[in-house]
Motif scaffolding. Sequence first.
Motif, PDB file in Angstrom:
ATOM      1  N   VAL A  51       0.882  -1.573  -0.494  1.00 57.53           N
ATOM      2  CA  VAL A  51       0.317  -0.125  -0.306  1.00 57.53           C
ATOM      3  C   VAL A  51       0.814   1.079   0.195  1.00 57.53           C
ATOM      4  CG1 VAL A  51      -1.509   1.177   2.015  1.00 57.53           C
ATOM      5  CG2 VAL A  51      -2.077  -1.366   1.429  1.00 57.53           C
ATOM      6  N   PHE A  52       1.889   0.779   0.810  1.00 56.05           N
ATOM      7  CA  PHE A  52       3.142   2.210   0.591  1.00 56.05           C
ATOM      8  C   PHE A  52       3.625   2.746  -0.030  1.00 56.05           C
ATOM      9  CE2 PHE A  52       2.419   1.919   5.798  1.00 56.05           C
ATOM     10  CZ  PHE A  52       3.367   3.942   6.016  1.00 56.05           C
ATOM     11  N   TRP A  53       4.124   1.411  -0.495  1.00 55.14           N
ATOM     12  CA  TRP A  53       4.942   1.702  -2.402  1.00 55.14           C
ATOM     13  C   TRP A  53       3.698   2.174  -3.641  1.00 55.14           C
ATOM     14  CZ3 TRP A  53       3.917  -1.205  -6.825  1.00 55.14           C
ATOM     15  CH2 TRP A  53       4.998  -0.664  -8.237  1.00 55.14           C
ATOM     16  N   ILE A  54       2.539   1.692  -3.720  1.00 56.65           N
ATOM     17  CA  ILE A  54       1.201   2.909  -4.054  1.00 56.65           C
ATOM     18  C   ILE A  54       1.082   3.540  -4.235  1.00 56.65           C
ATOM     19  CG2 ILE A  54      -0.897   1.777  -5.400  1.00 56.65           C
ATOM     20  CD1 ILE A  54      -0.834  -0.994  -5.025  1.00 56.65           C
ATOM     21  N   LEU A  55       1.101   4.329  -2.603  1.00 58.99           N
ATOM     22  CA  LEU A  55       0.882   5.862  -3.298  1.00 58.99           C
ATOM     23  C   LEU A  55       2.115   6.178  -2.903  1.00 58.99           C
ATOM     24  CD1 LEU A  55      -0.348   7.920  -1.452  1.00 58.99           C
ATOM     25  CD2 LEU A  55       0.337   7.030   0.945  1.00 58.99           C
ATOM     26  N   PHE A  56       3.206   6.106  -2.774  1.00 59.35           N
ATOM     27  CA  PHE A  56       4.683   6.333  -3.035  1.00 59.35           C
ATOM     28  C   PHE A  56       4.420   6.560  -4.545  1.00 59.35           C
ATOM     29  CE2 PHE A  56       6.439   4.780   0.693  1.00 59.35           C
ATOM     30  CZ  PHE A  56       6.363   5.440   1.363  1.00 59.35           C
ATOM     31  N   GLU A  57       4.621   5.720  -5.175  1.00 55.46           N
ATOM     32  CA  GLU A  57       5.115   5.051  -7.121  1.00 55.46           C
ATOM     33  C   GLU A  57       3.918   6.210  -7.547  1.00 55.46           C
ATOM     34  OE1 GLU A  57       5.850   4.284  -8.759  1.00 55.46           O
ATOM     35  OE2 GLU A  57       7.180   2.905  -8.330  1.00 55.46           O
ATOM     36  N   TRP A  58       3.044   6.709  -6.948  1.00 57.51           N
ATOM     37  CA  TRP A  58       1.143   7.895  -7.282  1.00 57.51           C
ATOM     38  C   TRP A  58       1.881   9.235  -7.133  1.00 57.51           C
ATOM     39  CZ3 TRP A  58      -2.309   8.078 -10.984  1.00 57.51           C
ATOM     40  CH2 TRP A  58      -3.138   6.536 -10.918  1.00 57.51           C
ATOM     41  N   VAL A  97       5.262   9.868  -6.793  1.00 60.57           N
ATOM     42  CA  VAL A  97       5.977   9.775  -7.525  1.00 60.57           C
ATOM     43  C   VAL A  97       5.902  10.719  -8.792  1.00 60.57           C
ATOM     44  CG1 VAL A  97       7.871   9.133  -8.408  1.00 60.57           C
ATOM     45  CG2 VAL A  97       7.988   8.440  -6.232  1.00 60.57           C
ATOM     46  N   ALA A  98       4.687   9.700  -9.318  1.00 55.32           N
ATOM     47  CA  ALA A  98       4.388   9.953 -11.277  1.00 55.32           C
ATOM     48  C   ALA A  98       3.818  11.322 -11.441  1.00 55.32           C
ATOM     49  CB  ALA A  98       2.787   8.904 -11.212  1.00 55.32           C
ATOM     50  N   VAL A  99       3.316  11.768 -10.395  1.00 59.26           N
ATOM     51  CA  VAL A  99       2.666  12.935 -10.640  1.00 59.26           C
ATOM     52  C   VAL A  99       3.222  14.267 -10.081  1.00 59.26           C
ATOM     53  CG1 VAL A  99       0.986  15.096  -8.779  1.00 59.26           C
ATOM     54  CG2 VAL A  99       0.378  12.562  -9.291  1.00 59.26           C
ATOM     55  N   TYR A 100       4.398  14.080  -9.377  1.00 57.53           N
ATOM     56  CA  TYR A 100       4.942  14.626  -9.039  1.00 57.53           C
ATOM     57  C   TYR A 100       6.419  15.283 -10.060  1.00 57.53           C
ATOM     58  CZ  TYR A 100       3.442  16.948  -4.906  1.00 57.53           C
ATOM     59  OH  TYR A 100       3.288  18.237  -3.779  1.00 57.53           O
ATOM     60  N   GLY A 101       6.499  13.529 -10.514  1.00 58.93           N
ATOM     61  CA  GLY A 101       7.700  13.644 -11.790  1.00 58.93           C
ATOM     62  C   GLY A 101       6.935  14.575 -13.376  1.00 58.93           C
ATOM     63  N   ILE A 102       5.851  14.485 -13.749  1.00 53.48           N
ATOM     64  CA  ILE A 102       4.994  14.736 -14.837  1.00 53.48           C
ATOM     65  C   ILE A 102       5.115  15.903 -14.695  1.00 53.48           C
ATOM     66  CG2 ILE A 102       3.442  15.078 -15.839  1.00 53.48           C
ATOM     67  CD1 ILE A 102       2.223  12.280 -15.281  1.00 53.48           C
ATOM     68  N   ARG A 103       4.597  17.097 -13.310  1.00 55.95           N
ATOM     69  CA  ARG A 103       5.023  18.287 -13.055  1.00 55.95           C
ATOM     70  C   ARG A 103       6.023  18.591 -13.142  1.00 55.95           C
ATOM     71  NH1 ARG A 103       1.729  19.602  -7.408  1.00 55.95           N
ATOM     72  NH2 ARG A 103       1.417  21.721  -8.510  1.00 55.95           N
ATOM     73  N   ALA A 104       6.789  17.910 -12.240  1.00 59.42           N
ATOM     74  CA  ALA A 104       8.243  18.709 -12.691  1.00 59.42           C
ATOM     75  C   ALA A 104       8.958  18.966 -14.291  1.00 59.42           C
ATOM     76  CB  ALA A 104       9.738  17.838 -11.588  1.00 59.42           C
ATOM     77  N   TYR A 105       8.597  17.892 -14.513  1.00 59.00           N
ATOM     78  CA  TYR A 105       8.813  17.294 -16.562  1.00 59.00           C
ATOM     79  C   TYR A 105       8.449  18.622 -17.706  1.00 59.00           C
ATOM     80  CZ  TYR A 105       8.651  16.220 -21.247  1.00 59.00           C
ATOM     81  OH  TYR A 105       8.492  16.378 -23.143  1.00 59.00           O
ATOM     82  N   PHE A 106       6.981  19.507 -16.874  1.00 60.52           N
ATOM     83  CA  PHE A 106       6.507  20.353 -17.628  1.00 60.52           C
ATOM     84  C   PHE A 106       6.788  22.003 -17.138  1.00 60.52           C
ATOM     85  CE2 PHE A 106       2.986  17.607 -18.660  1.00 60.52           C
ATOM     86  CZ  PHE A 106       2.511  17.914 -19.692  1.00 60.52           C
ATOM     87  N   LEU A 107       7.309  21.676 -15.720  1.00 61.31           N
ATOM     88  CA  LEU A 107       8.597  22.902 -15.155  1.00 61.31           C
ATOM     89  C   LEU A 107       9.208  22.946 -16.331  1.00 61.31           C
ATOM     90  CD1 LEU A 107       6.950  22.683 -11.015  1.00 61.31           C
ATOM     91  CD2 LEU A 107       6.582  24.852 -13.036  1.00 61.31           C
ATOM     92  N   LEU A 108      10.218  22.256 -16.161  1.00 62.39           N
ATOM     93  CA  LEU A 108      11.873  22.111 -16.769  1.00 62.39           C
ATOM     94  C   LEU A 108      11.799  22.128 -18.042  1.00 62.39           C
ATOM     95  CD1 LEU A 108      14.829  21.207 -16.719  1.00 62.39           C
ATOM     96  CD2 LEU A 108      14.296  18.773 -17.071  1.00 62.39           C
ATOM     97  N   LYS A 109      10.362  21.893 -18.522  1.00 66.68           N
ATOM     98  CA  LYS A 109      10.196  22.126 -20.556  1.00 66.68           C
ATOM     99  C   LYS A 109      10.122  24.187 -20.471  1.00 66.68           C
ATOM    100  CE  LYS A 109       7.555  20.527 -24.152  1.00 66.68           C
ATOM    101  NZ  LYS A 109       6.272  19.578 -24.627  1.00 66.68           N
ATOM    102  N   ARG A 110       9.472  23.709 -19.395  1.00 64.57           N
ATOM    103  CA  ARG A 110       8.746  25.663 -19.386  1.00 64.57           C
ATOM    104  C   ARG A 110      10.409  26.725 -19.319  1.00 64.57           C
ATOM    105  NH1 ARG A 110       5.351  28.068 -15.376  1.00 64.57           N
ATOM    106  NH2 ARG A 110       4.430  26.365 -15.568  1.00 64.57           N
ATOM    107  N   ILE A 111      11.300  26.279 -18.665  1.00 67.05           N
ATOM    108  CA  ILE A 111      12.303  26.738 -18.530  1.00 67.05           C
ATOM    109  C   ILE A 111      13.542  26.600 -19.356  1.00 67.05           C
ATOM    110  CG2 ILE A 111      14.298  26.855 -17.123  1.00 67.05           C
ATOM    111  CD1 ILE A 111      12.731  25.713 -13.871  1.00 67.05           C
ATOM    112  N   MET A 112      13.266  25.698 -20.071  1.00 68.87           N
ATOM    113  CA  MET A 112      14.098  25.387 -21.255  1.00 68.87           C
ATOM    114  C   MET A 112      13.823  26.256 -22.204  1.00 68.87           C
ATOM    115  SD  MET A 112      16.748  23.347 -20.214  1.00 68.87           S
ATOM    116  CE  MET A 112      17.461  24.053 -21.722  1.00 68.87           C
ATOM    117  N   GLU A 113      12.241  25.875 -22.663  1.00 69.43           N
ATOM    118  CA  GLU A 113      12.352  27.363 -23.414  1.00 69.43           C
ATOM    119  C   GLU A 113      11.825  28.537 -23.354  1.00 69.43           C
ATOM    120  OE1 GLU A 113       7.914  25.353 -23.572  1.00 69.43           O
ATOM    121  OE2 GLU A 113       8.180  24.235 -24.982  1.00 69.43           O
TER     122      GLU A 113
END
Length: 209
Positions: free
Chosen positions: A180-187, A189-205
């Motif tokens: 249960v902890f692993w599934i929670l942590f994975e979710w 990571v997925a949410v913050y990882g996607i948000r971090a990706y779009f932030l990095l993309k905006r910074i690079m652009e």
Amino acid sequence: MKLFVNTMALFWTFAEGVILIYVRWGFLYLKNRKVSQKSLVFSFLLIFFILCWLMLFGENFLRGFLGLESAFRRGLYRWGVWDLFCTVWVSLEGLIMLYVIRIFHVLREDAGEGKHPLKTGEEKEEKGKWTAWAIPLLVVFLGLLFGLLEYGLLSLAKEGVVHSKGVTRISLFYIRICGVFWILFEWVVAVYGIRAYFLLKRIMEGKHV
């Protein structure tokens, strides 16, 4: 089959450890911190090799010392090793989650520069600082949880209160909690990882404008 399952579990653990090392390196790079990763790498490799030894060779080497000729004691040992594996596994995923959150906070501050001119350096430093405290707390909490489980199981076994089926049920319940902890942590990571990706993309652009 047992060897295959143990090997796959160890491979998964190793992969999680490598991801953690690189995620932490990314965070330190973004913060311009020249901090050595040697202690983290050494700690992970030590834990990983101990886990390898326990899962692949420990039962044979400790058979006489721990009395593993007994089916009940052998079951206690095997479930104890799997409980340890799950604890390490969830700890690694939890640490990855916390560093991904920290990376997101750093990128958010970088992406917001110029839009919030009243923010001071100290205010930026405080943002997301709770994750720094959460890192040791997570490791201590999961370590205590595993320690209490094993202490309780061994105490009950010594008193003859719990038998093979009881050990199996308790250990499976603990493994499910870890899942249960692993599934929670994975979710997270997925949410913050996607948000971090779009932030990095905006910074690079923005840098290429």
